[in-house]
Design a protein around this motif. Structure first.
Motif, PDB file in Angstrom:
ATOM      1  N   CYS A   1       0.825  -1.210   0.000  1.00 66.14           N
ATOM      2  CA  CYS A   1       0.000   0.000   0.000  1.00 66.14           C
ATOM      3  C   CYS A   1       0.859   1.260   0.000  1.00 66.14           C
ATOM      4  O   CYS A   1       0.375   2.343   0.287  1.00 66.14           O
ATOM      5  CB  CYS A   1      -0.927  -0.006   1.211  1.00 66.14           C
ATOM      6  SG  CYS A   1      -0.078  -0.290   2.771  1.00 66.14           S
TER       7      CYS A   1
ATOM      8  N   ALA B   1      -7.970  -0.452   9.623  1.00 66.33           N
ATOM      9  CA  ALA B   1      -9.425  -0.345   9.474  1.00 66.33           C
ATOM     10  C   ALA B   1     -10.113  -1.024  10.653  1.00 66.33           C
ATOM     11  O   ALA B   1      -9.774  -2.158  11.009  1.00 66.33           O
ATOM     12  CB  ALA B   1      -9.888  -0.980   8.167  1.00 66.33           C
TER      13      ALA B   1
ATOM     14  N   LEU C   1     -15.306   1.076   9.059  1.00 66.79           N
ATOM     15  CA  LEU C   1     -16.170   0.526   8.019  1.00 66.79           C
ATOM     16  C   LEU C   1     -17.234  -0.366   8.648  1.00 66.79           C
ATOM     17  O   LEU C   1     -17.052  -0.886   9.755  1.00 66.79           O
ATOM     18  CB  LEU C   1     -15.356  -0.296   7.014  1.00 66.79           C
ATOM     19  CG  LEU C   1     -14.230   0.409   6.246  1.00 66.79           C
ATOM     20  CD1 LEU C   1     -13.384  -0.619   5.510  1.00 66.79           C
ATOM     21  CD2 LEU C   1     -14.816   1.426   5.268  1.00 66.79           C
TER      22      LEU C   1
ATOM     23  N   GLU D   1     -18.725  -3.604   3.691  1.00 59.89           N
ATOM     24  CA  GLU D   1     -18.262  -2.475   2.874  1.00 59.89           C
ATOM     25  C   GLU D   1     -16.911  -2.794   2.244  1.00 59.89           C
ATOM     26  O   GLU D   1     -16.121  -3.573   2.775  1.00 59.89           O
ATOM     27  CB  GLU D   1     -18.149  -1.207   3.734  1.00 59.89           C
ATOM     28  CG  GLU D   1     -19.491  -0.572   4.063  1.00 59.89           C
ATOM     29  CD  GLU D   1     -19.321   0.781   4.734  1.00 59.89           C
ATOM     30  OE1 GLU D   1     -20.007   1.728   4.316  1.00 59.89           O
ATOM     31  OE2 GLU D   1     -18.511   0.894   5.668  1.00 59.89           O
ATOM     32  N   HIS D   2     -16.639  -2.156   1.121  1.00 64.39           N
ATOM     33  CA  HIS D   2     -15.367  -2.354   0.425  1.00 64.39           C
ATOM     34  C   HIS D   2     -14.198  -1.895   1.296  1.00 64.39           C
ATOM     35  O   HIS D   2     -14.246  -0.830   1.911  1.00 64.39           O
ATOM     36  CB  HIS D   2     -15.367  -1.558  -0.893  1.00 64.39           C
ATOM     37  CG  HIS D   2     -14.035  -1.540  -1.578  1.00 64.39           C
ATOM     38  ND1 HIS D   2     -13.473  -2.651  -2.177  1.00 64.39           N
ATOM     39  CD2 HIS D   2     -13.127  -0.524  -1.724  1.00 64.39           C
ATOM     40  CE1 HIS D   2     -12.290  -2.323  -2.672  1.00 64.39           C
ATOM     41  NE2 HIS D   2     -12.053  -1.050  -2.419  1.00 64.39           N
ATOM     42  N   ILE D   3     -13.158  -2.725   1.328  1.00 67.41           N
ATOM     43  CA  ILE D   3     -11.965  -2.396   2.114  1.00 67.41           C
ATOM     44  C   ILE D   3     -10.909  -1.823   1.167  1.00 67.41           C
ATOM     45  O   ILE D   3     -10.451  -2.512   0.247  1.00 67.41           O
ATOM     46  CB  ILE D   3     -11.407  -3.638   2.831  1.00 67.41           C
ATOM     47  CG1 ILE D   3     -12.471  -4.228   3.769  1.00 67.41           C
ATOM     48  CG2 ILE D   3     -10.151  -3.284   3.618  1.00 67.41           C
ATOM     49  CD1 ILE D   3     -12.074  -5.533   4.418  1.00 67.41           C
ATOM     50  N   PRO D   4     -10.515  -0.568   1.334  1.00 66.84           N
ATOM     51  CA  PRO D   4      -9.532   0.059   0.440  1.00 66.84           C
ATOM     52  C   PRO D   4      -8.200  -0.701   0.400  1.00 66.84           C
ATOM     53  O   PRO D   4      -7.841  -1.399   1.355  1.00 66.84           O
ATOM     54  CB  PRO D   4      -9.346   1.456   1.039  1.00 66.84           C
ATOM     55  CG  PRO D   4     -10.592   1.698   1.814  1.00 66.84           C
ATOM     56  CD  PRO D   4     -11.001   0.364   2.362  1.00 66.84           C
ATOM     57  N   ALA D   5      -7.474  -0.507  -0.699  1.00 62.40           N
ATOM     58  CA  ALA D   5      -6.215  -1.224  -0.903  1.00 62.40           C
ATOM     59  C   ALA D   5      -5.132  -0.815   0.087  1.00 62.40           C
ATOM     60  O   ALA D   5      -4.193  -1.577   0.332  1.00 62.40           O
ATOM     61  CB  ALA D   5      -5.722  -0.992  -2.338  1.00 62.40           C
ATOM     62  N   ASN D   6      -5.250   0.394   0.653  1.00 63.92           N
ATOM     63  CA  ASN D   6      -4.199   0.847   1.573  1.00 63.92           C
ATOM     64  C   ASN D   6      -4.431   0.394   3.015  1.00 63.92           C
ATOM     65  O   ASN D   6      -3.681   0.770   3.916  1.00 63.92           O
ATOM     66  CB  ASN D   6      -4.044   2.366   1.519  1.00 63.92           C
ATOM     67  CG  ASN D   6      -5.273   3.103   2.014  1.00 63.92           C
ATOM     68  OD1 ASN D   6      -6.388   2.593   1.902  1.00 63.92           O
ATOM     69  ND2 ASN D   6      -5.072   4.302   2.541  1.00 63.92           N
ATOM     70  N   VAL D   7      -5.451  -0.419   3.251  1.00 58.37           N
ATOM     71  CA  VAL D   7      -5.668  -0.988   4.585  1.00 58.37           C
ATOM     72  C   VAL D   7      -4.698  -2.142   4.784  1.00 58.37           C
ATOM     73  O   VAL D   7      -4.666  -3.098   4.008  1.00 58.37           O
ATOM     74  CB  VAL D   7      -7.126  -1.463   4.769  1.00 58.37           C
ATOM     75  CG1 VAL D   7      -7.262  -2.298   6.049  1.00 58.37           C
ATOM     76  CG2 VAL D   7      -8.063  -0.260   4.832  1.00 58.37           C
TER      77      VAL D   7
ATOM     78  N   TRP E   1     -11.596 -10.188   2.712  1.00 57.99           N
ATOM     79  CA  TRP E   1     -10.410  -9.335   2.605  1.00 57.99           C
ATOM     80  C   TRP E   1      -9.224 -10.188   2.195  1.00 57.99           C
ATOM     81  O   TRP E   1      -9.045 -11.315   2.676  1.00 57.99           O
ATOM     82  CB  TRP E   1     -10.149  -8.660   3.965  1.00 57.99           C
ATOM     83  CG  TRP E   1      -9.015  -7.689   4.001  1.00 57.99           C
ATOM     84  CD1 TRP E   1      -8.755  -6.676   3.129  1.00 57.99           C
ATOM     85  CD2 TRP E   1      -7.984  -7.629   4.988  1.00 57.99           C
ATOM     86  NE1 TRP E   1      -7.648  -5.982   3.508  1.00 57.99           N
ATOM     87  CE2 TRP E   1      -7.147  -6.551   4.655  1.00 57.99           C
ATOM     88  CE3 TRP E   1      -7.694  -8.374   6.135  1.00 57.99           C
ATOM     89  CZ2 TRP E   1      -6.033  -6.203   5.404  1.00 57.99           C
ATOM     90  CZ3 TRP E   1      -6.602  -8.029   6.891  1.00 57.99           C
ATOM     91  CH2 TRP E   1      -5.773  -6.955   6.532  1.00 57.99           C
TER      92      TRP E   1
END
Length: 280
Positions: free
Chosen positions: A10, A17, A43, A47-53, A68
């Motif tokens: 990331c 998160a 979140l 919900e969608h977990i962003p790539a930078n998590v 995930w």
């Protein structure tokens, strides 16, 4: 150090998160993350977990519902332990990382917790609180292994701490602490900073493994110092006798316990006024 810090997919914007519908957990973890100034997002499950998590915190009941691709999942325990584990997971490549605890012995030992080269926690406690503190650190961070490195100054205190740690099953190394205490400028008005920095330096020096508990036989001068401390601690009302001071030196009693025993003996007519410090 190799094998300690993760290669980030990331980039430099990795975050934690918190994913939960449990409001009580949400409140406690958010407050703890904010107090540590850690970057994080919250979140809902699904919900969608962003790539930078890089790390996800959730509850045991919700963990199976989180889709995930990452593998740094921290199950909520208590707020401090959970955030500690999340920070540690965010900082290392694998869960097999070692932790080092440095101890600068003295009247109020400085304690520093290192993961790799990073200082992740510092404390200052009494000598009798060092071993319970290390147990709490191990519970909070759950490292695969932990080594305690303690400076070789303050002979009696060092021996007491070593014995308590060995008795609890910890690996202990004795470090030559020469040169570990920094010069403190005139604008710094506390010895705590000095003790903490010394503990950090001690943690970074490989010491000699201590294989067994040590005998503590205090000198006359050391016993006298403890007696004087008891008089000061009791505001001049009692000076514990030598046999109790010797037990304090060996770590068998705290100084407060020794004062209480001495006062009890005087009250019951089995002791004497402690002002001269002689054995009854």
């Amino acid at each position: 150090m190799s094998g300690i810090h993760a290669k980030r997919e990331c980039g430099g914007n990795c975050i934690i998160a918190l994913i939960t519908s449990d409001f009580a957990v949400y409140e406690k973890v958010v407050a703890e993350l904010k107090s540590r100034e850690m970057p994080f997002i919250t979140l809902r499950v699904g919900e969608h977990i962003p790539a930078n998590v890089d790390v996800v915190i959730t509850t045991e009941s919700e963990a199976g519902k989180i889709a995930w691709e990452g593998n740094r999942l921290v199950i909520y325990d208590d707020p401090v332990a959970t955030v500690n584990q999340a920070i540690l997971a965010e900082q290392k490549t694998e869960p097999s990382g070692a932790m080092v605890v440095g101890v600068d012995p003295g009247r109020r030992p400085g304690v520093a917790v290192l993961s790799g080269d990073m200082v992740i926690a510092v404390h200052q406690v009494s000598p009798t609180e060092v071993e319970p503190l290390v147990r709490r650190i191990v519970h909070d961070y759950r490292p695969a292994s932990v080594i305690i490195r303690i400076g070789n100054g303050a002979r009696l205190v060092t021996t007491q701490i070593i014995n308590s740690l060995l008795h609890a099953g910890f690996k202990v190394e004795l470090v030559d602490e020469t040169g570990t205490t920094p010069h403190i400028g005139r604008d710094v008005h506390t010895s705590t900073v000095r003790d903490i920095i010394a503990a950090i330096n001690i943690a970074r020096i490989k010491g000699v493994p201590v294989g067994h508990e040590r005998e503590v036989e205090p000198s006359k001068g050391e016993i006298r110092v403890i007696q004087e401390a008891s008089r000061s601690r009791s505001e001049g009302r009692a000076t514990i006798p030598r046999y109790l001071a010797r037990q304090v030196a060996r770590g068998e009693l705290t100084i407060d316990e020794a004062i209480a025993m001495h006062k009890g003996a005087i009250k019951n007519g089995n002791g004497q006024n402690g002002h001269n410090g002689h054995d009854p």
